[in-house]
Scaffold this active site. Structure first.
Site, PDB file in Angstrom:
ATOM      1  N   ILE A  19       0.827  -1.207   0.000  1.00  0.00           N
ATOM      2  CA  ILE A  19       0.000   0.000   0.000  1.00  0.00           C
ATOM      3  C   ILE A  19       0.861   1.256   0.000  1.00  0.00           C
ATOM      4  O   ILE A  19       0.575   2.217  -0.713  1.00  0.00           O
ATOM      5  CB  ILE A  19      -0.960  -0.015   1.208  1.00  0.00           C
ATOM      6  CG1 ILE A  19      -2.044  -1.089   1.005  1.00  0.00           C
ATOM      7  CG2 ILE A  19      -1.601   1.351   1.415  1.00  0.00           C
ATOM      8  CD1 ILE A  19      -2.939  -1.303   2.207  1.00  0.00           C
ATOM      9  N   ARG A  39      12.592   0.530   6.351  1.00  0.00           N
ATOM     10  CA  ARG A  39      13.326   0.164   7.559  1.00  0.00           C
ATOM     11  C   ARG A  39      14.503  -0.750   7.261  1.00  0.00           C
ATOM     12  O   ARG A  39      15.559  -0.623   7.868  1.00  0.00           O
ATOM     13  CB  ARG A  39      12.402  -0.524   8.568  1.00  0.00           C
ATOM     14  CG  ARG A  39      13.064  -0.751   9.929  1.00  0.00           C
ATOM     15  CD  ARG A  39      12.083  -1.216  10.974  1.00  0.00           C
ATOM     16  NE  ARG A  39      11.459  -2.489  10.619  1.00  0.00           N
ATOM     17  CZ  ARG A  39      10.656  -3.168  11.424  1.00  0.00           C
ATOM     18  NH1 ARG A  39      10.366  -2.680  12.620  1.00  0.00           N
ATOM     19  NH2 ARG A  39      10.125  -4.309  11.039  1.00  0.00           N
ATOM     20  N   VAL A  58      10.438   4.089  12.532  1.00  0.00           N
ATOM     21  CA  VAL A  58       9.504   5.015  13.177  1.00  0.00           C
ATOM     22  C   VAL A  58       9.405   4.807  14.682  1.00  0.00           C
ATOM     23  O   VAL A  58       8.762   5.608  15.378  1.00  0.00           O
ATOM     24  CB  VAL A  58       8.095   4.934  12.542  1.00  0.00           C
ATOM     25  CG1 VAL A  58       8.139   5.348  11.078  1.00  0.00           C
ATOM     26  CG2 VAL A  58       7.477   3.553  12.724  1.00  0.00           C
ATOM     27  N   GLY A  86       3.986   0.001   9.448  1.00  0.00           N
ATOM     28  CA  GLY A  86       3.323  -0.827  10.453  1.00  0.00           C
ATOM     29  C   GLY A  86       3.833  -2.258  10.433  1.00  0.00           C
ATOM     30  O   GLY A  86       4.464  -2.693   9.470  1.00  0.00           O
ATOM     31  N   TYR A 149      -2.783  -5.484  17.020  1.00  0.00           N
ATOM     32  CA  TYR A 149      -2.917  -4.776  15.747  1.00  0.00           C
ATOM     33  C   TYR A 149      -4.192  -3.937  15.720  1.00  0.00           C
ATOM     34  O   TYR A 149      -4.179  -2.764  15.325  1.00  0.00           O
ATOM     35  CB  TYR A 149      -2.922  -5.791  14.608  1.00  0.00           C
ATOM     36  CG  TYR A 149      -2.918  -5.196  13.223  1.00  0.00           C
ATOM     37  CD1 TYR A 149      -1.752  -4.639  12.693  1.00  0.00           C
ATOM     38  CD2 TYR A 149      -4.064  -5.205  12.434  1.00  0.00           C
ATOM     39  CE1 TYR A 149      -1.731  -4.097  11.409  1.00  0.00           C
ATOM     40  CE2 TYR A 149      -4.056  -4.670  11.154  1.00  0.00           C
ATOM     41  CZ  TYR A 149      -2.890  -4.116  10.646  1.00  0.00           C
ATOM     42  OH  TYR A 149      -2.890  -3.579   9.375  1.00  0.00           O
ATOM     43  N   LYS A 153      -4.447   0.164  15.397  1.00  0.00           N
ATOM     44  CA  LYS A 153      -5.130   0.790  14.270  1.00  0.00           C
ATOM     45  C   LYS A 153      -6.350   1.592  14.716  1.00  0.00           C
ATOM     46  O   LYS A 153      -6.683   2.622  14.118  1.00  0.00           O
ATOM     47  CB  LYS A 153      -5.537  -0.278  13.247  1.00  0.00           C
ATOM     48  CG  LYS A 153      -4.343  -0.930  12.542  1.00  0.00           C
ATOM     49  CD  LYS A 153      -3.520   0.091  11.773  1.00  0.00           C
ATOM     50  CE  LYS A 153      -2.448  -0.564  10.907  1.00  0.00           C
ATOM     51  NZ  LYS A 153      -1.692   0.425  10.108  1.00  0.00           N
ATOM     52  N   ILE A 182      -6.667  -6.437   1.155  1.00  0.00           N
ATOM     53  CA  ILE A 182      -6.061  -5.872  -0.044  1.00  0.00           C
ATOM     54  C   ILE A 182      -5.044  -6.871  -0.597  1.00  0.00           C
ATOM     55  O   ILE A 182      -4.347  -7.543   0.166  1.00  0.00           O
ATOM     56  CB  ILE A 182      -5.355  -4.534   0.273  1.00  0.00           C
ATOM     57  CG1 ILE A 182      -6.337  -3.542   0.914  1.00  0.00           C
ATOM     58  CG2 ILE A 182      -4.727  -3.947  -0.991  1.00  0.00           C
ATOM     59  CD1 ILE A 182      -7.486  -3.116   0.029  1.00  0.00           C
TER      60      ILE A 182
END
Length: 242
Positions: A19, A39, A58, A86, A149, A153, A182
């Site tokens: 994505i 990363r 991050v 993520g 998770y 989110k 997805i």
């Protein structure tokens, strides 16, 4: 691209694949100057696609600061921020250790806080900005085996709406995109049986594409979406309705 036809500087975290990469390429195609963070390994298409690839973890505030500084030096102040980085560490609650819970929260939620806090600085000064947080349909409805998770989110929604209220007076909009199933490496790794089960739960009867998520992000950063802030937009084939 803004109303005057000028390109903006966009940064997509977690843009090495899936994505995130689709969003970066779509923003590039819309005429923006785009940087992506990674990363471990930069996206192979970065240089040929005209993307600036910057290493960033991050979960490390210093890394986030350094990444923004690199982008600013190369492209200019960040005006569009897509927070997508993520991880997952799935497991049933009674078998999920605190380390796995904390790691997912630190990357997905606190990581989002870190990049948004750094990103809005220049937006506030220029009195224009677009922030998109990539959440998940799991954050809206929950999912067995994904308590960490889902919590991370779901937390992005509260973060986005709070920041949206704080910076609305500076013409900075903050919205959430919540993808459903997805077609990514994560889906491809599932068995055919599990894929069929998930697909059957989606009212539209199929998986979404990364391009469909990216198109939603591109709309939210466009001039036509300038009156939308604090919104949560599912891109999930209707899955969150149930």
């Amino acid at each position: 691209m803004n109303a005057a036809g000028d390109s903006r500087v966009a940064l997509v975290t977690g843009g090495a694949r899936g994505i995130g990469l689709a969003c970066a390429l779509a923003l590039r195609d819309a005429g923006h100057r785009v940087a992506v963070t990674y990363r471990s390994s930069p996206p192979e298409v970065a240089s040929e696609a005209g993307l600036l690839a910057v290493r960033c973890d991050v979960t490390d505030t210093a890394d986030v600061e350094a990444a923004f500084a690199t982008v600013e030096a190369a492209l200019g102040p960040v005006e569009i921020l897509v927070s997508n980085a993520g991880i997952t560490r799935d497991g049933l609650l009674l078998r999920m250790g605190e380390e796995d819970f904390a790691a997912v929260l630190d990357t997905n939620l606190t990581g989002g806080y870190r990049v948004v806090r750094r990103g809005v600085r220049s937006m506030m000064r220029s009195r224009w900005g677009r922030v998109i947080l990539v959440s998940s349909v799991v954050g809206l409805g929950g999912q067995a085996g994904q308590a960490n998770y889902a919590a991370s989110k779901a937390g992005l929604v509260g973060l986005a709406r709070s920041v949206a209220k704080e910076f609305a007076g500076r013409n900075v909009t903050v919205n959430v995109v919540a993808p459903g199933p997805i077609e990514t490496d994560m889906i491809d790794a599932l068995s055919d049986k599990r894929q069929a089960e998930i697909r059957s739960a989606v009212p539209l009867g199929r998986f979404g594409s990364t391009a469909e998520v990216a198109a939603t992000v591109c709309f939210l950063v466009s001039p036509e979406a300038g009156y939308i802030t604090g919104a949560v937009i599912p891109v999930d084939g209707g899955l969150s309705m149930s």
